[in-house]
Design a protein around this motif. Structure first.
Motif, PDB file in Angstrom:
ATOM      1  N   GLY B 141     -10.787  -6.004  -2.772  1.00  0.00           N
ATOM      2  CA  GLY B 141     -11.186  -5.398  -4.030  1.00  0.00           C
ATOM      3  C   GLY B 141     -11.962  -6.338  -4.922  1.00  0.00           C
ATOM      4  O   GLY B 141     -12.017  -7.552  -4.692  1.00  0.00           O
ATOM      5  N   ILE B 142     -12.605  -5.739  -5.900  1.00  0.00           N
ATOM      6  CA  ILE B 142     -13.295  -6.501  -6.939  1.00  0.00           C
ATOM      7  C   ILE B 142     -12.857  -5.894  -8.263  1.00  0.00           C
ATOM      8  O   ILE B 142     -13.156  -4.741  -8.565  1.00  0.00           O
ATOM      9  CB  ILE B 142     -14.825  -6.397  -6.820  1.00  0.00           C
ATOM     10  CG1 ILE B 142     -15.288  -6.881  -5.441  1.00  0.00           C
ATOM     11  CG2 ILE B 142     -15.499  -7.207  -7.927  1.00  0.00           C
ATOM     12  CD1 ILE B 142     -16.757  -6.592  -5.159  1.00  0.00           C
ATOM     13  N   LEU B 159     -12.904  -1.937  -8.205  1.00  0.00           N
ATOM     14  CA  LEU B 159     -13.253  -1.427  -6.881  1.00  0.00           C
ATOM     15  C   LEU B 159     -12.162  -1.808  -5.890  1.00  0.00           C
ATOM     16  O   LEU B 159     -11.668  -2.939  -5.918  1.00  0.00           O
ATOM     17  CB  LEU B 159     -14.573  -2.059  -6.422  1.00  0.00           C
ATOM     18  CG  LEU B 159     -14.971  -1.727  -4.983  1.00  0.00           C
ATOM     19  CD1 LEU B 159     -15.829  -0.477  -4.951  1.00  0.00           C
ATOM     20  CD2 LEU B 159     -15.683  -2.901  -4.328  1.00  0.00           C
ATOM     21  N   SER B 160     -11.799  -0.875  -5.014  1.00  0.00           N
ATOM     22  CA  SER B 160     -10.816  -1.182  -3.983  1.00  0.00           C
ATOM     23  C   SER B 160     -11.201  -0.562  -2.660  1.00  0.00           C
ATOM     24  O   SER B 160     -11.703   0.557  -2.618  1.00  0.00           O
ATOM     25  CB  SER B 160      -9.439  -0.631  -4.357  1.00  0.00           C
ATOM     26  OG  SER B 160      -8.856  -1.408  -5.348  1.00  0.00           O
ATOM     27  N   VAL B 161     -10.930  -1.277  -1.601  1.00  0.00           N
ATOM     28  CA  VAL B 161     -11.076  -0.764  -0.237  1.00  0.00           C
ATOM     29  C   VAL B 161      -9.735  -0.999   0.439  1.00  0.00           C
ATOM     30  O   VAL B 161      -9.227  -2.122   0.440  1.00  0.00           O
ATOM     31  CB  VAL B 161     -12.196  -1.495   0.517  1.00  0.00           C
ATOM     32  CG1 VAL B 161     -12.225  -1.045   1.980  1.00  0.00           C
ATOM     33  CG2 VAL B 161     -13.541  -1.246  -0.153  1.00  0.00           C
ATOM     34  N   VAL B 162      -9.162   0.062   0.975  1.00  0.00           N
ATOM     35  CA  VAL B 162      -7.803  -0.017   1.482  1.00  0.00           C
ATOM     36  C   VAL B 162      -7.677   0.567   2.889  1.00  0.00           C
ATOM     37  O   VAL B 162      -8.183   1.665   3.149  1.00  0.00           O
ATOM     38  CB  VAL B 162      -6.842   0.749   0.534  1.00  0.00           C
ATOM     39  CG1 VAL B 162      -5.465   0.888   1.164  1.00  0.00           C
ATOM     40  CG2 VAL B 162      -6.736   0.038  -0.798  1.00  0.00           C
ATOM     41  N   TYR B 163      -7.017  -0.149   3.762  1.00  0.00           N
ATOM     42  CA  TYR B 163      -6.563   0.396   5.039  1.00  0.00           C
ATOM     43  C   TYR B 163      -5.045   0.421   4.960  1.00  0.00           C
ATOM     44  O   TYR B 163      -4.420  -0.627   4.877  1.00  0.00           O
ATOM     45  CB  TYR B 163      -7.005  -0.506   6.195  1.00  0.00           C
ATOM     46  CG  TYR B 163      -8.497  -0.561   6.403  1.00  0.00           C
ATOM     47  CD1 TYR B 163      -9.112   0.254   7.340  1.00  0.00           C
ATOM     48  CD2 TYR B 163      -9.287  -1.423   5.644  1.00  0.00           C
ATOM     49  CE1 TYR B 163     -10.490   0.203   7.531  1.00  0.00           C
ATOM     50  CE2 TYR B 163     -10.665  -1.478   5.829  1.00  0.00           C
ATOM     51  CZ  TYR B 163     -11.263  -0.664   6.767  1.00  0.00           C
ATOM     52  OH  TYR B 163     -12.616  -0.705   6.948  1.00  0.00           O
ATOM     53  N   GLY B 164      -4.469   1.594   4.963  1.00  0.00           N
ATOM     54  CA  GLY B 164      -3.021   1.681   4.821  1.00  0.00           C
ATOM     55  C   GLY B 164      -2.456   2.850   5.583  1.00  0.00           C
ATOM     56  O   GLY B 164      -3.146   3.460   6.405  1.00  0.00           O
ATOM     57  N   SER B 165      -1.209   3.174   5.323  1.00  0.00           N
ATOM     58  CA  SER B 165      -0.616   4.370   5.915  1.00  0.00           C
ATOM     59  C   SER B 165       0.394   4.944   4.944  1.00  0.00           C
ATOM     60  O   SER B 165       0.956   4.222   4.126  1.00  0.00           O
ATOM     61  CB  SER B 165       0.069   4.037   7.242  1.00  0.00           C
ATOM     62  OG  SER B 165       1.271   3.322   7.011  1.00  0.00           O
ATOM     63  N   MET B 166       0.588   6.241   5.011  1.00  0.00           N
ATOM     64  CA  MET B 166       1.504   6.913   4.091  1.00  0.00           C
ATOM     65  C   MET B 166       2.295   7.974   4.840  1.00  0.00           C
ATOM     66  O   MET B 166       1.771   8.594   5.760  1.00  0.00           O
ATOM     67  CB  MET B 166       0.722   7.649   3.006  1.00  0.00           C
ATOM     68  CG  MET B 166       0.266   6.784   1.868  1.00  0.00           C
ATOM     69  SD  MET B 166      -0.650   7.829   0.724  1.00  0.00           S
ATOM     70  CE  MET B 166       0.692   8.730  -0.035  1.00  0.00           C
ATOM     71  N   PRO B 167       3.535   8.231   4.392  1.00  0.00           N
ATOM     72  CA  PRO B 167       4.276   9.360   4.960  1.00  0.00           C
ATOM     73  C   PRO B 167       3.451  10.635   4.743  1.00  0.00           C
ATOM     74  O   PRO B 167       2.845  10.803   3.681  1.00  0.00           O
ATOM     75  CB  PRO B 167       5.568   9.398   4.137  1.00  0.00           C
ATOM     76  CG  PRO B 167       5.694   8.038   3.529  1.00  0.00           C
ATOM     77  CD  PRO B 167       4.301   7.539   3.344  1.00  0.00           C
ATOM     78  N   SER B 168       3.446  11.509   5.730  1.00  0.00           N
ATOM     79  CA  SER B 168       2.583  12.688   5.646  1.00  0.00           C
ATOM     80  C   SER B 168       2.888  13.534   4.413  1.00  0.00           C
ATOM     81  O   SER B 168       1.986  14.062   3.775  1.00  0.00           O
ATOM     82  CB  SER B 168       2.697  13.527   6.920  1.00  0.00           C
ATOM     83  OG  SER B 168       4.041  13.882   7.168  1.00  0.00           O
ATOM     84  N   GLU B 169       4.164  13.628   4.052  1.00  0.00           N
ATOM     85  CA  GLU B 169       4.507  14.436   2.872  1.00  0.00           C
ATOM     86  C   GLU B 169       3.876  13.858   1.604  1.00  0.00           C
ATOM     87  O   GLU B 169       3.388  14.588   0.754  1.00  0.00           O
ATOM     88  CB  GLU B 169       6.030  14.510   2.668  1.00  0.00           C
ATOM     89  CG  GLU B 169       6.776  15.296   3.733  1.00  0.00           C
ATOM     90  CD  GLU B 169       7.110  14.447   4.948  1.00  0.00           C
ATOM     91  OE1 GLU B 169       6.579  13.312   5.057  1.00  0.00           O
ATOM     92  OE2 GLU B 169       7.881  14.908   5.789  1.00  0.00           O
ATOM     93  N   ALA B 170       3.915  12.534   1.490  1.00  0.00           N
ATOM     94  CA  ALA B 170       3.373  11.896   0.289  1.00  0.00           C
ATOM     95  C   ALA B 170       1.869  12.132   0.202  1.00  0.00           C
ATOM     96  O   ALA B 170       1.314  12.314  -0.881  1.00  0.00           O
ATOM     97  CB  ALA B 170       3.669  10.400   0.304  1.00  0.00           C
TER      98      ALA B 170
END
Lengths: 407, 407
Positions: B141-142, B159-170
């Motif tokens: 990020g910047i 500014l943000s660039v994210v590679y992540g994962s989340m529970p499908s419900e969320a």
């Protein structure tokens, strides 16, 4: 004349903010209840059987609690009306278990008078303004608010008596209760069923001006459900912006003394409960420096718990005011004032993000000004503020991060 | 040197506060990714089949997303590291669909530069401070923050660039999305399964000092899941303390013009969505006077939506700054300043009680200073404050209670 009520507000704990729900909208009111016809069958009413309650109460509760136009998550309160003077009791007559209810209300009213007078004496400037109101189906409140004092920026102390109903899940919900031994509050009711209840409480938050004077919050309450479950809850906790070890030893010591007279296990358990409850998870900090907190207390003779709650409430001035008195004229810098306002920002974060009662109140349509009376008049957020190592601010932050034993 | 990152903050909307999650804890970082190896197979990747993605990305995402020591509700981000200068792109190379990601990031970085420079010109005092950071598994990020300006008290643009994962419900949860035509974001995943995703966004909140200058918030973002679902979201909205009809006509008119160039249905739909999203339920008031808000936008060629989002972001200075310029030297009274601070109290209430991204961020362990950068420096709560009938304060309150059409 119909004016908006001033009531339980200052509700930083679930049950008291629930009380704040009592003020929903304006309407007309019948003549206030009187104390005539009180029955003293406390013993039978704590048998935890729904049948132990006279049908009259059950019917009255159901009648007021399930109006079709009310939102399902609401508390099912009647509308309210401002009155010039509160009647001698806000409890309904002719119902079971009235003895403890009326006795608790009377004690809280005495505590409210005593605490407000004591605070006015220390302030030496502003006086509390009083608003009273009653509710058609019984219940009501006496709200007292002091603003723009010499010592306090904002101080509130609100009594509420509520006859309402709640979905059984909402009544049960409170994760940390389970750790400390929870009561089955919805006993006798199926999931989704509404549980009629009675509640009476006194709730208070006081925010002084001087950053060397701590904010103080307390809350004492008595609950009963129509299912025959009853319990006491409450606590007093202190939120300084700066650490003064002697003051904290004095405050905690005063409550330890009160607790020890009733049960040597109370103080350690309730001190820990306060540290866990008043924790701002996303900051990894406690809101303040704790005190005592308890809920679901019903493991002994209710008269004994009544005496304990009474002594806790009546000791608020003794535990808090000498600390304010000692520091109300302390000199302070702009930087210290700003730190105090940042800690008040934390107070806002706790109350809006975590406090069960506040959240519940806001989401179920309670009287906003009452629920949010606990917020400070002013608060501040500085981006990524970090106290300098070795500073007074860093010193107290360390204790917010690692709760300490004081006595 | 490891220093805490400054990142997406200012996140008043779910996806951007999710981005704020990217900053969890400090660690070491490998060399930043470069743009070499970009594939331009956007068409195949939007086929919404998980299989359309090269296994390399899937494997990389799963590897970074499901570390056993992470809380199950967390976003599964890698740790981050501050860097002196952000690399040319924060997107990972060698993965599917990189064309749109890199293109969107590049556009947002240009928008960030352009907006921050424009704001500095109007401020004429303080400059934005820049912090950049990268993340081991890709992303970073910047963050740019201006404090203590001549015109702005606090302004952030992150500014943000994210590679992540989340529970499908969320990932699915967001009630109002359904009303406006929601995407099945968790397509291809079972309930409880974590969905790896990519997100890139620019988020901003700017709080001026003068009570006659409005606060402004915007947020533009692009999402993709490993399941092949992609969408754009965003919006710009304005929060004045006092009503100036011409200013509101100008602000809304500017965005209506931008919207109309792309689809005549956009402005009415997105204006309504903003009014519904930025609503403080417990007050029965909107946070401000709206603007546009959209989410799940994926019903046409992504290049077309990209152009729309770009034009929305690039028009922030045109829509907002002339209003600030016109009022930055307006005289004001203490009473007007206090009213502004009370409206900032409402801003705090909205962000802490309702904003999906803020709540989610706080409860899942995001970087607090980033998530809460959207809060004003100062806010105020007066007990039961009611503007005098006929006053300027009563006038704008009426519009917060009954959103108006401006163009």
């Amino acid at each position: 004349m119909l004016v908006p009520c001033r009531m339980s507000g200052a509700a930083a704990l679930l049950p008291l903010a629930l009380l704040a729900q009592a003020a929903l909208s304006s309407a007309y009111v019948t003549s206030p209840s009187s104390l005539s016809g009180i029955r003293t069958n406390f013993a039978s009413s704590v048998s935890k059987s729904r049948r132990a309650y006279p049908l009259s109460w059950a019917r009255a509760l159901r009648a007021t609690a399930t109006k079709p136009d009310q939102k399902s998550e609401g508390l099912g309160f009647d509308s309210h009306k401002a009155v010039d003077k509160a009647p001698d009791t806000l409890c309904r007559d002719g119902t079971a278990n009235t003895a403890m209810r009326a006795k608790f209300e009377k004690m809280l009213r005495e505590a409210q008078d005593y605490i407000c007078k004591s605070v006015e004496n220390v302030d030496g400037g502003a006086k509390f303004q009083t608003d009273a109101w009653t509710r058609e189906g019984g219940g009501g409140g006496i709200s007292r608010v002091l603003t723009g004092g010499k010592v306090w920026e904002k101080a509130g102390c609100n009594l509420s008596v509520v006859y309402g109903s709640m979905p059984s899940e909402a009544l049960q919900a409170a994760n940390d209760r389970l750790k400390f031994g929870a009561t089955d509050r919805a006993k006798g009711y199926a999931p989704g069923e509404r549980v009629p209840f009675f509640a009476c409480g006194l709730s208070s938050v006081m925010h002084p001006k001087n950053p060397h004077c701590p904010t103080m919050h307390f809350n004492y309450r008595y609950f009963e459900t129509e299912g025959g479950v009853w319990w006491f809850g409450g606590g007093t906790d202190i939120t300084p912006a700066y650490l003064n070890v002697d003051d904290m030893k004095y405050f905690h010591g005063t409550y330890k003394e009160v607790c020890d007279k009733h049960d040597p296990e109370f103080y350690p358990k309730f001190k820990k409960w306060a540290d866990e409850y008043f924790f701002i998870k996303h900051r990894g900090e406690t809101r303040g420096l704790g005190g005592i907190f308890f809920d679901d207390l019903n493991d002994r003779d209710p008269e004994k718990i009544f005496e304990f709650a009474k002594e806790c409430a009546m000791n608020v001035p003794k535990a808090y005011l000498p600390i304010v008195e000692a520091h109300k004229n302390d000199p302070f810098t702009q930087k210290e004032k700003e730190w105090q306002l940042m800690r008040r920002g934390r107070y806002v974060e706790f109350n809006l993000v975590y406090d069960r009662g506040t959240i519940f109140g806001l989401k179920t349509g309670g009287r906003i000004e009452s629920i949010l009376m606990s917020l400070p008049e002013t608060a501040r957020w500085e981006y990524d503020h970090r106290p300098e190592p070795g500073s007074k601010e860093a010193e107290v932050l360390e204790v917010f991060r690692n709760p300490r034993d004081w006595v």
